[in-house]
Design a protein around this motif. Structure first.
Motif, short mmCIF file in Angstrom:
data_model
loop_
_atom_site.label_atom_id
_atom_site.label_comp_id
_atom_site.label_asym_id
_atom_site.label_seq_id
_atom_site.Cartn_x
_atom_site.Cartn_y
_atom_site.Cartn_z
N GLY A 167 1.09 -1.30 0.00
CA GLY A 167 -0.22 0.29 -0.95
C GLY A 167 0.86 1.48 0.17
O GLY A 167 1.78 0.83 -0.23
N THR A 168 0.08 2.20 0.89
CA THR A 168 0.69 4.06 0.46
C THR A 168 1.74 3.69 1.69
O THR A 168 3.24 4.18 0.91
CB THR A 168 0.07 4.39 1.29
N SER A 169 2.33 2.67 2.08
CA SER A 169 3.87 3.06 3.51
C SER A 169 4.96 2.38 2.42
O SER A 169 5.98 2.31 2.17
CB SER A 169 3.12 1.68 4.37
#
Length: 450
Positions: A408-410
Motif C-alpha cells: 500500500g501507501t507505506s
C-alpha cells in the motif's frame, strides 16, 4: 529482447568504466556515482533504453542484492586481521551497535515529527537507512591486512557488522506495522528470536566455521605440498554458501555468519603465520596462472624468508580477496546502474532535507555521543560521522520488506524515500570521500614524521 538489451547495457557500462578509469582515478568522484548517472541517462528520463517495474522485479532484486552484500561482507571480514581482543575492535562494535541504534532513533523521530509519517513507516525506513554499506564503502575501508588505522578499521568493522545487526530492527518495524503497534505478545518473541538468538548464533556459527575450515585447508595444503595449486575461488564460494545456509537453517542471521566466516578464516591465517608477514607484505605475489605451474615457480618476488605456511596462507588470502572483490565490484556496477534507471520515477523531494539531517546531524551526533576516550581523536570522530555511506545493503532490506508484508501507501513511501536518500548518499559521499581521505592521509603522514 529485453534480456539482450540488459546484457548490452551492462557491457557498455563496464566498457565505459574500463576506458575512463585512468581519468576517473584523478577526479573526486567514485565509480558508483558514475554508474548512477549512467543509469539515469539510459533510463526513462534519458534515452529511454531500459525500464524496470520494482513490483515485478522485487523478488529477484532481493536475491541479487543479497548475493552482492554476502560477497562484500565476506571480503570485509577477510580484510580485518587484528586479533579480536585488540582494543581497536571497540570502535567497530561501538559503530555497529550504539551508533546504529541512535541513528535508527534519529531517523525515526525526524520522519515522524517533521514529515508526519506513521511510526511504523518511520521505524522501517530508519532501520533500512541506518546501516552503512560494505559494497560502496571500499574507499574508506582498510587497504590491506597490515592497515590498522583506527578510522579505516572502525568503518570496515562497522560496515561488516551492522548489515547484520540492522536486520532485527527491520523485522521489528514490519511486526510493528502488521500488529498496529504493540498489540499482542509479539515483542517478547521478537527479542528472544531476533536478538538473543539470531545475532550470536550467526556470529558464532560463521566464525568457527571459517576458522575451522581455514585451519583444515592450510594443514591439508602443507601436508600435501599444495600451497599454491588449489582453486581458492571454490573455497570462497563454498564458505560463503555454507556459512549462510547453516546460520539461516538454525534461525541465525546469514549476513553476520558470512562476515564472521571471513573474519574466522583471517584469524586462522593469523594464528598459522603468527604476526609475521604474508607474501603480499614481502612483495612475493602469486603469478598469473599459478594454479597450473609448480609451487616453486608460482610466486614472484623474494620468497627466501617465507615458510610454507606463510606462502599457503598468503596465496589463499590473496586469491580469495581478489575473487571476492571482483564479484563485489561487478555487482556494484549493475545494481547502482539499476538504481539510476528507476530513480527519477521514484524520486521523493523529502529525501533532500532527510538526507541533510542524516548526513550532517543524526550520524555525526550519534558518533560524537559515544565515549571513545583515546581510541580515536577529534578529527577521526568527525570523519567517521561523515563517512556513513548508504547503498546496496539498504536496497536489500527495502526489497526484503516489500516481499515480507510491506504494501500500500507505506510501500510507496518507503521505496521512494529509501532510493532517493541512497542516491543522494552515492553522489554526496562519492564527491567528498577522496578529497577528505587525501587530507586525512596527508595529516597522518605529517603526524608520523613529527
Amino acid at each position: 529482447m529485453s534480456f539482450i538489451l540488459w546484457v548490452a547495457v551492462l557491457g557498455a557500462v563496464l566498457l565505459t568504466l574500463a576506458l575512463t578509469s585512468s581519468y576517473l582515478r584523478w577526479m573526486p568522484v567514485t565509480t558508483s556515482a558514475v554508474c548512477l548517472l549512467l543509469g539515469i541517462g539510459i533510463g526513462p528520463s534519458g534515452l529511454d533504453l531500459l525500464k524496470l517495474s520494482l513490483d515485478d522485479a522485487s523478488l529477484w532484486m532481493e536475491h541479487l542484492t543479497e548475493v552482492a552484500v554476502l560477497f562484500s561482507l565476506f571480503v570485509s571480514g577477510l580484510k580485518l586481521r587484528l586479533p579480536l581482543k585488540h582494543r581497536t575492535w571497540r570502535i567497530a562494535f561501538g559503530m555497529a551497535g550504539p551508533v546504529m541504534l541512535l541513528t535508527i532513533l534519529g531517523i525515526s523521530l525526524a520522519l515522524h515529527y517533521l514529515f508526519t509519517l506513521s511510526w511504523g513507516v518511520s521505524l522501517l525506513v530508519g532501520a533500512i537507512l541506518a546501516p552503512t554499506d560494505p559494497v560502496l564503502a571500499g574507499l574508506v575501508q582498510v587497504n590491506n591486512a597490515q592497515d590498522y588505522d583506527p578510522l579505516r578499521f572502525g568503518l570496515s568493522g562497522e560496515a561488516g557488522l551492522n548489515d547484520g545487526t540492522a536486520f532485527p530492527f527491520v523485522i521489528f518495524a514490519l511486526l510493528f506495522m502488521q500488529h498496529s503497534g504493540f498489540d499482542g505478545d509479539w515483542l517478547g518473541g521478537w527479542v528472544l528470536k531476533n536478538l538473543l538468538w539470531a545475532v550470536p548464533a550467526g556470529l558464532l556459527i560463521g566464525y568457527w566455521m571459517g576458522r575451522g575450515i581455514g585451519r583444515a585447508t592450510l594443514w591439508l595444503r602443507i601436508t600435501n605440498s599444495d600451497s599454491t595449486l588449489s582453486p581458492n575461488d571454490y573455497l570462497t564460494l563454498a564458505l560463503i554458501a555454507l556459512a549462510y545456509v547453516v546460520a539461516e537453517a538454525v534461525g541465525g542471521y546469514g549476513f553476520l555468519s558470512v562476515f564472521a566466516a571471513g573474519l574466522g578464516l583471517r584469524q586462522a591465517e593469523f594464528r598459522s603465520t603468527g604476526n609475521s608477514k604474508t607474501p603480499s607484505e614481502h612483495l612475493a605475489l602469486p603469478v598469473v596462472g599459478h594454479l597450473e605451474i609448480e609451487p616453486d615457480r608460482a610466486l614472484q618476488g623474494d620468497v627466501s624468508e617465507l615458510k610454507d605456511t606463510q606462502i599457503a596462507a598468503g596465496v589463499m588470502m590473496g586469491d580469495m580477496l581478489s575473487f571476492g572483490s571482483l564479484v563485489e565490484r561487478s555487482m556494484e556496477v549493475f545494481l547502482v546502474t539499476v538504481l539510476g534507471i528507476v530513480l527519477i520515477s521514484h524520486w521523493d523531494w523529502r529525501a533532500l532535507p532527510m538526507a541533510a539531517l542524516l548526513f550532517c546531524v543524526i550520524r555525526p551526533i550519534s558518533v560524537l555521543a559515544m565515549p571513545w576516550g583515546r581510541l580515536i581523536d577529534r578529527q577521526q570522530r568527525s570523519l567517521m560521522g561523515w563517512f556513513g555511506i548508504r547503498g546496496i545493503g539498504s536496497i536489500y532490506y527495502l526489497f526484503y520488506a516489500l516481499n515480507h508484508g510491506l504494501i500500500g501507501t507505506s510501500s510507496a513511501v518507503a521505496v521512494n524515500l529509501t532510493l532517493s536518500v541512497i542516491a543522494l548518499s552515492i553522489v554526496v559521499h562519492g564527491l567528498s570521500t577522496q578529497p577528505m581521505l587525501v587530507w586525512y592521509e596527508r595529516r597522518a603522514r605529517v603526524n608520523t614524521q613529527s
